[in-house]
Design a protein around this motif. Structure first.
Motif, short mmCIF file in Angstrom:
data_model
loop_
_atom_site.label_atom_id
_atom_site.label_comp_id
_atom_site.label_asym_id
_atom_site.label_seq_id
_atom_site.Cartn_x
_atom_site.Cartn_y
_atom_site.Cartn_z
N ALA A 35 -83.76 28.92 42.25
CA ALA A 35 -84.92 28.59 41.42
C ALA A 35 -84.48 28.13 40.03
CB ALA A 35 -85.85 29.80 41.32
N LEU A 36 -83.54 28.86 39.44
CA LEU A 36 -83.08 28.48 38.10
C LEU A 36 -82.34 27.15 38.12
CD1 LEU A 36 -81.83 31.91 36.75
CD2 LEU A 36 -83.79 30.60 35.94
N GLY A 37 -81.58 26.91 39.17
CA GLY A 37 -80.86 25.64 39.27
C GLY A 37 -81.79 24.45 39.35
N SER A 38 -82.93 24.62 40.00
CA SER A 38 -83.89 23.53 40.09
C SER A 38 -84.74 23.41 38.84
CB SER A 38 -84.81 23.73 41.30
OG SER A 38 -84.08 23.57 42.48
N ALA A 39 -85.04 24.54 38.22
CA ALA A 39 -85.88 24.51 37.02
C ALA A 39 -85.09 24.03 35.80
CB ALA A 39 -86.46 25.90 36.74
N ALA A 40 -83.81 24.40 35.74
CA ALA A 40 -82.97 24.01 34.61
C ALA A 40 -82.36 22.66 34.91
CB ALA A 40 -81.89 25.05 34.38
N MET A 41 -83.05 21.61 34.51
CA MET A 41 -82.62 20.26 34.88
C MET A 41 -81.31 19.86 34.23
SD MET A 41 -86.26 18.38 34.70
CE MET A 41 -87.55 19.57 34.47
N VAL A 42 -80.96 20.50 33.13
CA VAL A 42 -79.76 20.11 32.40
C VAL A 42 -78.62 21.09 32.65
CG1 VAL A 42 -78.85 19.58 30.11
CG2 VAL A 42 -81.22 19.07 30.64
N LEU A 43 -78.94 22.38 32.74
CA LEU A 43 -77.90 23.40 32.89
C LEU A 43 -77.40 23.46 34.32
CD1 LEU A 43 -79.61 26.29 30.92
CD2 LEU A 43 -77.79 24.79 30.11
N PRO A 44 -76.09 23.49 34.51
CA PRO A 44 -75.56 23.62 35.87
C PRO A 44 -75.61 25.09 36.32
CG PRO A 44 -73.78 23.41 34.29
CD PRO A 44 -75.06 23.28 33.51
N ASN A 118 -78.66 16.41 45.45
CA ASN A 118 -78.39 15.36 44.48
C ASN A 118 -79.14 15.62 43.18
OD1 ASN A 118 -81.03 13.93 44.38
ND2 ASN A 118 -80.61 13.61 46.54
N PRO A 119 -78.59 15.16 42.07
CA PRO A 119 -79.26 15.35 40.79
C PRO A 119 -80.41 14.37 40.55
CG PRO A 119 -77.18 14.21 40.46
CD PRO A 119 -77.26 14.56 41.92
N ILE A 120 -80.56 13.38 41.39
CA ILE A 120 -81.61 12.39 41.21
C ILE A 120 -82.98 12.98 41.53
CG2 ILE A 120 -82.48 10.17 42.06
CD1 ILE A 120 -79.60 9.32 42.45
N PHE A 121 -83.01 14.08 42.27
CA PHE A 121 -84.30 14.64 42.64
C PHE A 121 -85.13 15.03 41.42
CE2 PHE A 121 -87.52 17.61 43.88
CZ PHE A 121 -88.07 16.96 44.98
N ASP A 122 -84.47 15.45 40.34
CA ASP A 122 -85.21 15.81 39.14
C ASP A 122 -86.05 14.62 38.65
OD1 ASP A 122 -84.26 18.41 39.07
OD2 ASP A 122 -82.53 17.86 37.85
N THR A 141 -93.96 19.09 51.07
CA THR A 141 -92.88 18.15 51.42
C THR A 141 -91.54 18.63 50.89
OG1 THR A 141 -94.48 16.33 51.35
CG2 THR A 141 -92.15 15.75 51.27
N VAL A 142 -91.53 19.03 49.62
CA VAL A 142 -90.29 19.49 49.00
C VAL A 142 -89.82 20.79 49.66
CG1 VAL A 142 -89.27 20.32 46.84
CG2 VAL A 142 -90.72 18.29 46.85
N LEU A 143 -90.76 21.69 49.94
CA LEU A 143 -90.39 22.96 50.59
C LEU A 143 -89.72 22.72 51.93
CD1 LEU A 143 -90.50 26.07 50.57
CD2 LEU A 143 -92.75 25.89 51.68
N LEU A 144 -90.28 21.86 52.73
CA LEU A 144 -89.69 21.57 54.05
C LEU A 144 -88.28 21.00 53.89
CD1 LEU A 144 -90.07 21.48 57.11
CD2 LEU A 144 -91.02 19.19 56.83
N GLY A 145 -88.11 20.03 53.01
CA GLY A 145 -86.79 19.44 52.81
C GLY A 145 -85.78 20.44 52.26
N LYS A 146 -86.20 21.24 51.29
CA LYS A 146 -85.28 22.20 50.67
C LYS A 146 -84.90 23.31 51.64
CE LYS A 146 -85.30 20.58 46.33
NZ LYS A 146 -84.14 20.21 45.56
N ILE A 147 -85.83 23.76 52.47
CA ILE A 147 -85.48 24.79 53.46
C ILE A 147 -84.50 24.24 54.48
CG2 ILE A 147 -86.40 26.13 55.41
CD1 ILE A 147 -88.86 26.74 53.68
N ILE A 148 -84.75 23.05 54.98
CA ILE A 148 -83.81 22.44 55.94
C ILE A 148 -82.44 22.29 55.30
CG2 ILE A 148 -83.27 20.34 57.23
CD1 ILE A 148 -86.33 20.05 57.70
#
Length: 168
Positions: A35-44, A118-122, A141-148
């Motif tokens: 969750a933090l990795g997706s929310a923090a668009m700049v922080l790795p 990929n980082p382009i998703f942001d 849509t995002v949930l299905l892709g991210k779970i897979i």
């Protein structure tokens, strides 16, 4: 706001860069790092690394599911940024193409972009908010892709560590 508040308090108590702390939390750690990795668009934030590290020892299906849910919740921040002020990314050179893709074929674009690490998703998530892509369809849509993606990465890491003896 609650998610961000809890995350900030949790981060203040620990070292964000200490992957062993998060992986020590097991399923919870994978969820929060994702969750933090997706929310923090700049922080790795090493969400996928923790998923991969724990897959050989814990249930990779459950880890992939939690990672997918966590990443999807984190992507809401990007959608909200676009919805609230799409001008944040309008100057990005990739934005016109992303806008065209999301407006014409939003669901397949979001699904494929969320399926691939990929980082382009942001940028695509922000664009979806900016063009007012339907929020529930965005989430589904995002949930299905991210779970897979999470299950595939979890399985690949578990299989690799189980079958390559020099990694043990």
């Amino acid at each position: 706001a609650v998610f961000v508040g809890v995350s900030v308090v949790w981060l203040l108590k620990s070292d964000l860069g200490d992957v062993s702390y998060w992986t020590g939390l097991g399923y919870t750690g994978v969820f929060f790092l994702s969750a933090l990795g997706s929310a923090a668009m700049v922080l790795p934030v090493p969400g996928l690394i923790s998923l991969c590290a724990l897959s050989p020892t814990l249930n990779f299906l459950l880890l992939g599911l939690l990672a997918g849910i966590g990443e999807t919740l984190g992507e809401i921040s990007g959608y909200a940024v676009g919805y609230g002020g799409g001008s944040v990314v309008e100057n990005h050179r990739f934005y016109p193409k992303a806008k065209h893709w999301v407006e014409r074929r939003g669901t397949p674009v979001l699904f494929l972009a969320s399926l691939i690490p990929n980082p382009i998703f942001d940028l695509i998530g922000i664009t979806a908010g900016a063009v007012r892509f339907p929020f529930l369809r965005f989430l589904a849509t995002v949930l299905l892709g991210k779970i897979i993606k999470g299950v595939m990465i979890g399985y690949t890491c578990a299989y690799t560590f189980d079958n390559l003896p020099w990694l043990n």
